[in-house]
Design a protein around this motif. Structure first.
Motif, PDB file in Angstrom:
ATOM      1  N   SER A 192       0.811  -1.213   0.000  1.00 54.58           N
ATOM      2  CA  SER A 192       0.000   0.000   0.000  1.00 54.58           C
ATOM      3  C   SER A 192       0.847   1.266   0.000  1.00 54.58           C
ATOM      4  O   SER A 192       0.456   2.279  -0.604  1.00 54.58           O
ATOM      5  CB  SER A 192      -0.939   0.007   1.200  1.00 54.58           C
ATOM      6  N   ASP A 193       2.030   1.215   0.645  1.00 52.83           N
ATOM      7  CA  ASP A 193       2.856   2.424   0.687  1.00 52.83           C
ATOM      8  C   ASP A 193       3.490   2.741  -0.666  1.00 52.83           C
ATOM      9  O   ASP A 193       4.059   3.812  -0.862  1.00 52.83           O
ATOM     10  CB  ASP A 193       3.924   2.337   1.776  1.00 52.83           C
ATOM     11  N   ALA A 194       3.398   1.793  -1.624  1.00 49.20           N
ATOM     12  CA  ALA A 194       3.902   2.059  -2.977  1.00 49.20           C
ATOM     13  C   ALA A 194       2.946   2.957  -3.760  1.00 49.20           C
ATOM     14  O   ALA A 194       3.313   3.521  -4.795  1.00 49.20           O
ATOM     15  CB  ALA A 194       4.126   0.754  -3.733  1.00 49.20           C
ATOM     16  N   VAL A 195       1.713   3.080  -3.272  1.00 49.19           N
ATOM     17  CA  VAL A 195       0.742   3.980  -3.899  1.00 49.19           C
ATOM     18  C   VAL A 195       1.064   5.391  -3.401  1.00 49.19           C
ATOM     19  O   VAL A 195       0.467   5.899  -2.460  1.00 49.19           O
ATOM     20  CB  VAL A 195      -0.706   3.571  -3.551  1.00 49.19           C
ATOM     21  N   ASP A 196       2.032   6.020  -4.041  1.00 50.23           N
ATOM     22  CA  ASP A 196       2.595   7.271  -3.546  1.00 50.23           C
ATOM     23  C   ASP A 196       1.937   8.484  -4.195  1.00 50.23           C
ATOM     24  O   ASP A 196       1.065   8.370  -5.055  1.00 50.23           O
ATOM     25  CB  ASP A 196       4.113   7.292  -3.756  1.00 50.23           C
ATOM     26  N   GLU A 197       2.378   9.657  -3.767  1.00 51.94           N
ATOM     27  CA  GLU A 197       1.803  10.900  -4.279  1.00 51.94           C
ATOM     28  C   GLU A 197       2.097  11.093  -5.765  1.00 51.94           C
ATOM     29  O   GLU A 197       1.276  11.646  -6.491  1.00 51.94           O
ATOM     30  CB  GLU A 197       2.338  12.094  -3.467  1.00 51.94           C
ATOM     31  N   GLU A 198       3.264  10.648  -6.207  1.00 53.48           N
ATOM     32  CA  GLU A 198       3.577  10.766  -7.637  1.00 53.48           C
ATOM     33  C   GLU A 198       2.558  10.012  -8.474  1.00 53.48           C
ATOM     34  O   GLU A 198       2.059  10.519  -9.485  1.00 53.48           O
ATOM     35  CB  GLU A 198       4.993  10.240  -7.915  1.00 53.48           C
ATOM     36  N   TRP A 199       2.241   8.796  -8.053  1.00 55.88           N
ATOM     37  CA  TRP A 199       1.247   7.973  -8.756  1.00 55.88           C
ATOM     38  C   TRP A 199      -0.121   8.646  -8.747  1.00 55.88           C
ATOM     39  O   TRP A 199      -0.753   8.829  -9.796  1.00 55.88           O
ATOM     40  CB  TRP A 199       1.178   6.595  -8.098  1.00 55.88           C
ATOM     41  N   LEU A 200      -0.594   9.035  -7.571  1.00 55.80           N
ATOM     42  CA  LEU A 200      -1.930   9.605  -7.443  1.00 55.80           C
ATOM     43  C   LEU A 200      -2.055  10.938  -8.169  1.00 55.80           C
ATOM     44  O   LEU A 200      -3.052  11.191  -8.856  1.00 55.80           O
ATOM     45  CB  LEU A 200      -2.283   9.763  -5.964  1.00 55.80           C
ATOM     46  N   ASN A 201      -1.057  11.787  -8.036  1.00 54.16           N
ATOM     47  CA  ASN A 201      -1.119  13.102  -8.691  1.00 54.16           C
ATOM     48  C   ASN A 201      -1.101  12.969 -10.205  1.00 54.16           C
ATOM     49  O   ASN A 201      -1.746  13.753 -10.916  1.00 54.16           O
ATOM     50  CB  ASN A 201       0.031  13.983  -8.217  1.00 54.16           C
ATOM     51  N   THR A 202      -0.355  11.973 -10.711  1.00 56.64           N
ATOM     52  CA  THR A 202      -0.330  11.731 -12.162  1.00 56.64           C
ATOM     53  C   THR A 202      -1.706  11.309 -12.662  1.00 56.64           C
ATOM     54  O   THR A 202      -2.183  11.780 -13.698  1.00 56.64           O
ATOM     55  CB  THR A 202       0.719  10.660 -12.512  1.00 56.64           C
ATOM     56  N   LEU A 203      -2.381  10.425 -11.913  1.00 58.17           N
ATOM     57  CA  LEU A 203      -3.713   9.978 -12.310  1.00 58.17           C
ATOM     58  C   LEU A 203      -4.729  11.117 -12.245  1.00 58.17           C
ATOM     59  O   LEU A 203      -5.572  11.267 -13.133  1.00 58.17           O
ATOM     60  CB  LEU A 203      -4.173   8.822 -11.413  1.00 58.17           C
ATOM     61  N   ILE A 204      -4.659  11.909 -11.184  1.00 58.09           N
ATOM     62  CA  ILE A 204      -5.594  13.023 -11.031  1.00 58.09           C
ATOM     63  C   ILE A 204      -5.440  14.013 -12.188  1.00 58.09           C
ATOM     64  O   ILE A 204      -6.427  14.466 -12.772  1.00 58.09           O
ATOM     65  CB  ILE A 204      -5.369  13.719  -9.672  1.00 58.09           C
ATOM     66  N   ALA A 205      -4.200  14.338 -12.524  1.00 54.54           N
ATOM     67  CA  ALA A 205      -3.952  15.255 -13.634  1.00 54.54           C
ATOM     68  C   ALA A 205      -4.428  14.656 -14.952  1.00 54.54           C
ATOM     69  O   ALA A 205      -5.010  15.343 -15.797  1.00 54.54           O
ATOM     70  CB  ALA A 205      -2.465  15.604 -13.706  1.00 54.54           C
ATOM     71  N   GLY A 206      -4.195  13.356 -15.139  1.00 56.38           N
ATOM     72  CA  GLY A 206      -4.572  12.706 -16.383  1.00 56.38           C
ATOM     73  C   GLY A 206      -6.068  12.596 -16.577  1.00 56.38           C
ATOM     74  O   GLY A 206      -6.554  12.515 -17.712  1.00 56.38           O
ATOM     75  N   ALA A 207      -6.824  12.575 -15.466  1.00 57.08           N
ATOM     76  CA  ALA A 207      -8.283  12.420 -15.550  1.00 57.08           C
ATOM     77  C   ALA A 207      -9.017  13.750 -15.477  1.00 57.08           C
ATOM     78  O   ALA A 207     -10.254  13.775 -15.486  1.00 57.08           O
ATOM     79  CB  ALA A 207      -8.767  11.506 -14.427  1.00 57.08           C
ATOM     80  N   GLU A 208      -8.266  14.842 -15.412  1.00 62.81           N
ATOM     81  CA  GLU A 208      -8.912  16.160 -15.295  1.00 62.81           C
ATOM     82  C   GLU A 208      -9.833  16.436 -16.477  1.00 62.81           C
ATOM     83  O   GLU A 208     -10.924  16.983 -16.325  1.00 62.81           O
ATOM     84  CB  GLU A 208      -7.846  17.246 -15.176  1.00 62.81           C
TER      85      GLU A 208
END
Length: 310
Positions: A192-208
């Protein structure tokens, strides 16, 4: 070992296919001459996913002193490529990549494909023999999934359900940070700790841009779910199958399959298949980047040498 700069990507470039503008970038080593066969990356489809999925892999590839040129395109409907309101099939994306190979790359490559986008590589191999020298399958689908035809009526019904105001609301919900974190922990990553901010922020930006939902809905509708058993057995190119030690399947059909069984089934079918298990679950290039690079590098070098000899 000499460390190469990770700032290897060209500015976003574009080409036209079927009157659509398609984006890509080229990575190559800084202060070093490119060597070996180029890599063509095929990113997964999902909420917020695009060619950005591969950025961590590209950095690690060059930091490990490899010098292959890397072509990293956005599939239609994703990233900076056009996003028409259509139902996408693996054949559509394969035709896009075939055009990219023939007009931009113009030389043999090794395909590196993530997860359930393997059907895109299958369709591409069917039609483009000369420019594909080998394949790397990262976390391919469960064998029971990749060899089972999903009913067309079911695919169309799911697409029609998602391609609606309900689907629009669902997509807006699914791109929330809390949902993305929960889904990634439950379905994609071993830790679970591999789900980092880089991963989440990339997805959020990509789905905007909510127009990215059509590619995701096409994937969820299962247009990629066909019986590819004969097509896989017909792949003549050397193929490396990389499976995470805790690989799982989102689909019910593959729930009971162990990673070892998945690997064995693929190797039993591929004429020139090799396989390896490694740390991680379903997204090895992101979760276990250094180990993934180390695992595939010998295969890349081997195929590069065979291309030179031929």
């Amino acid at each position: 070992m000499q460390q190469l700069s990770s700032t290897t990507a060209s500015p976003t470039q574009f080409y036209t296919w079927e009157n659509y503008r398609c984006a890509y970038e080229i990575h190559q080593p800084i202060n070093a001459t490119p060597e070996g066969i180029p890599l063509l990356l095929i990113h997964p489809i999902g909420v917020g996913l695009s060619r950005q999925f591969w950025q961590r892999f590209c950095r690690e590839w060059y930091n490990s002193d490899h010098r292959n040129i890397i072509y990293n395109p956005d599939l239609l409907g994703c990233g900076e490529s056009d996003k028409p309101h259509v139902a996408y099939t693996p054949s559509d994306w394969a035709k896009q990549l075939q055009h990219f190979l023939q007009t931009v790359v113009q030389k043999p490559v090794i395909l590196v494909v993530q997860g359930a986008l393997f059907p895109v590589a299958i369709e591409l191999v069917k039609t483009e023999v000369n420019l594909i020298a080998g394949l790397v399958l990262s976390g391919p689908p469960a064998w029971a999934v990749i060899t089972k035809q999903s009913p067309q009526w079911q695919q169309k019904l799911t697409w029609n359900l998602l391609d609606s105001p309900f689907g629009n609301l669902f997509y807006r919900y699914a791109r929330r940070k809390e949902f993305l974190r929960s889904f990634s922990i439950r379905q994609l990553f071993a830790k679970s700790d591999a789900v980092d901010e880089e991963w989440l922020n990339t997805l959020i930006a990509g789905a905007e841009n909510t127009q990215t939902r059509y590619a995701v809905f096409s994937f969820l509708a299962g247009f990629w779910r066909q019986d590819y058993s004969q097509a896989i057995a017909s792949i003549k190119q050397p193929t490396l199958v990389v499976v995470g030690e805790t690989a799982s399947s989102i689909s019910q059909a593959g729930k009971n399959e162990s990673p070892q069984e998945r690997l064995a089934d693929y190797l039993a079918s591929l004429p020139q298949g090799k396989g390896i298990k490694m740390t991680g679950r379903n997204v090895p290039p992101y979760e276990s980047t250094a180990e993934f690079v180390e695992a595939i590098a010998p295969f890349i070098d081997e195929v590069s040498q065979s291309v030179k000899i031929s």
